[in-house]
Design a protein around this motif. Structure first.
Motif, short mmCIF file in Angstrom:
data_model
loop_
_atom_site.label_atom_id
_atom_site.label_comp_id
_atom_site.label_asym_id
_atom_site.label_seq_id
_atom_site.Cartn_x
_atom_site.Cartn_y
_atom_site.Cartn_z
N TYR A 134 1.48 18.98 -41.30
CA TYR A 134 1.48 19.93 -39.97
C TYR A 134 2.75 20.50 -39.62
N SER A 163 -1.72 13.88 -46.10
CA SER A 163 -3.07 13.35 -45.70
C SER A 163 -4.16 13.32 -46.92
N ARG A 213 -3.85 10.45 -49.72
CA ARG A 213 -3.86 8.95 -49.53
C ARG A 213 -4.72 8.14 -50.27
N ARG A 272 -14.14 7.21 -45.64
CA ARG A 272 -12.84 6.88 -46.18
C ARG A 272 -12.97 5.42 -46.54
N THR A 304 -0.70 7.89 -39.29
CA THR A 304 -2.01 8.45 -38.65
C THR A 304 -3.07 8.57 -39.40
N THR A 329 -6.78 8.05 -39.77
CA THR A 329 -8.32 7.45 -39.18
C THR A 329 -8.88 6.73 -39.96
N ASP A 385 -4.07 15.29 -34.18
CA ASP A 385 -4.30 14.05 -33.28
C ASP A 385 -3.13 14.45 -32.13
N THR A 408 -8.94 14.57 -40.97
CA THR A 408 -10.31 14.64 -40.37
C THR A 408 -10.40 15.85 -39.22
N LYS A 440 4.14 9.25 -43.72
CA LYS A 440 4.43 10.66 -43.49
C LYS A 440 5.96 10.61 -43.17
N1 GLU Z 1 -5.88 11.16 -38.13
C1 GLU Z 1 -6.23 12.27 -38.67
C2 GLU Z 1 -6.52 11.95 -40.25
O1 GLU Z 1 -6.27 10.91 -40.62
C3 GLU Z 1 -5.15 13.26 -38.74
C4 GLU Z 1 -3.80 13.21 -38.99
C5 GLU Z 1 -3.37 13.04 -40.58
O2 GLU Z 1 -3.73 14.11 -41.11
O3 GLU Z 1 -2.45 12.16 -40.88
O4 GLU Z 1 -7.10 12.70 -40.97
#
Ligand code: GLU
Length: 309
Positions: free
Chosen positions: A209, A120, A123, A145, A138, A140, A227, A189, A75
């Motif tokens: 974000y 996000s 990915r 997934r 970040t 999850t 998060d 998430t 990110k």
């Molecule tokens: N950890 C969460 C996710 O993987 C929110 C952060 C993000 O979007 O990277 O979806």
């Protein structure tokens, strides 16, 4: 997704806010705001690059070796985690340090990593179509997934939280979101949890974000949810304008995304994480990055090492 046009007042506010964020990022905080702390190169650990390392069982590693460097997805707008300096193009933050530690363990000097910003929602595709070798941002770990990608780690445990303006007094937790405009990132998430568990909230999603935070500062949304680790970073940049409220209401174990089926790479990264948690590099990296945002100092969660898939 509803589109709200910027009125002239909103446009002025948005410009002011962006200037404040830019000034804060540049270290010229307004009077009364705390000095902006950022990792100084000297405080970051220098990771020892593994010599004569090979991983013939990993097609990802073999391809990187032929290419001569790693390509890592990250990110670029998440303070203290993954942030790109627009002037120099340099990336910094805890996720970036994890990416560098892993690179060193795989035998690639961290200075040679090519970082690619991936949102996000993109990915899994980026890992599936070989755009990146691994992803640290970040991300999850969850079963849904895991059907699409592999995960080394976790290397950190976060939890979903809420960011509001300091003048907001009605939102203390997700139960207060009914009828409120809540912003999150598409494909995340936290966005999925709001949709599934708090359907009375009015969810708005964007790619990143930071767009949500701009919308919050200009009164176009009432809260941003993701998060705690991410939200604390935004709040730390403009503490007079933003605050994180309530208690985390989920567990978000952060993993390193790898192409699904590349078990050799996944296990090598699990091993590298265990070594860095033991030799102090993980902690040093944390203190010099995410630790500066006021995120609670954690004990790294146990590494999963789930069976080959
Ligand atoms: N950890 C969460 C996710 O993987 C929110 C952060 C993000 O979007 O990277 O979806």
């Amino acid at each position: 997704m509803p589109y709200i046009p910027l009125t002239p007042l909103r446009r002025t506010l948005a410009a002011l806010v962006l200037t404040a964020l830019a000034l804060a990022a540049a270290g010229c905080g307004r009077e009364g705001s705390p000095p902006v702390k950022g990792p100084a190169g000297s405080e970051l650990p220098a990771y020892v690059v593994a010599r004569n390392f090979t991983l013939p069982a990993s097609p990802t590693w073999e391809r990187a070796k032929r290419r001569g460097h790693l390509v890592v997805g990250v990110k670029e707008d998440q303070p203290y985690l993954g942030e790109k300096d627009p002037a120099s193009g340099r990336y910094s933050g805890f996720d970036i340090e994890i990416a560098r530690m892993m690179s060193a363990a795989l035998g690639f000097p961290p200075s040679t990593i090519e970082f690619k910003t991936i949102a996000s929602a993109n990915r899994e595709t980026a890992l599936q179509n070989g755009q990146i070798d691994y992803y640290v941002g970040t991300y999850t770990i969850n079963d849904k997934r895991k059907k699409l990608v592999g995960f080394a780690g976790p290397y950190y445990m976060a939890g979903q939280s809420l960011l509001v303006r300091t003048d907001e007094n009605d939102i203390h937790g997700p139960q207060d979101l009914a009828g409120k405009r809540v912003c999150s990132a598409a494909g995340s998430t936290p966005a999925q949890r709001i949709e599934a568990e708090y359907p009375r909230a009015d969810l708005v999603t964007y790619d990143t974000y930071s767009v949500c935070v701009d919308n919050l500062l200009t009164y176009q949304v009432d809260a941003v949810t993701t998060d705690d680790a991410i939200l604390l970073g935004y709040a730390a940049k403009v503490p007079d304008e933003l605050k994180v409220v309530g208690k985390p209401f989920s567990e978000e174990p952060y993993g390193i995304g790898v192409p699904r089926g590349d078990n050799a790479l996944r296990f090598a990264l699990d091993e590298a994480l265990a070594v860095d948690e033991k030799n102090g590099d993980w902690r040093k990296a944390y203190d010099a990055t995410l630790g500066l945002s006021g995120a609670p100092v954690p004990k790294p969660p146990p590494i999963d090492r789930y069976p080959a898939s």
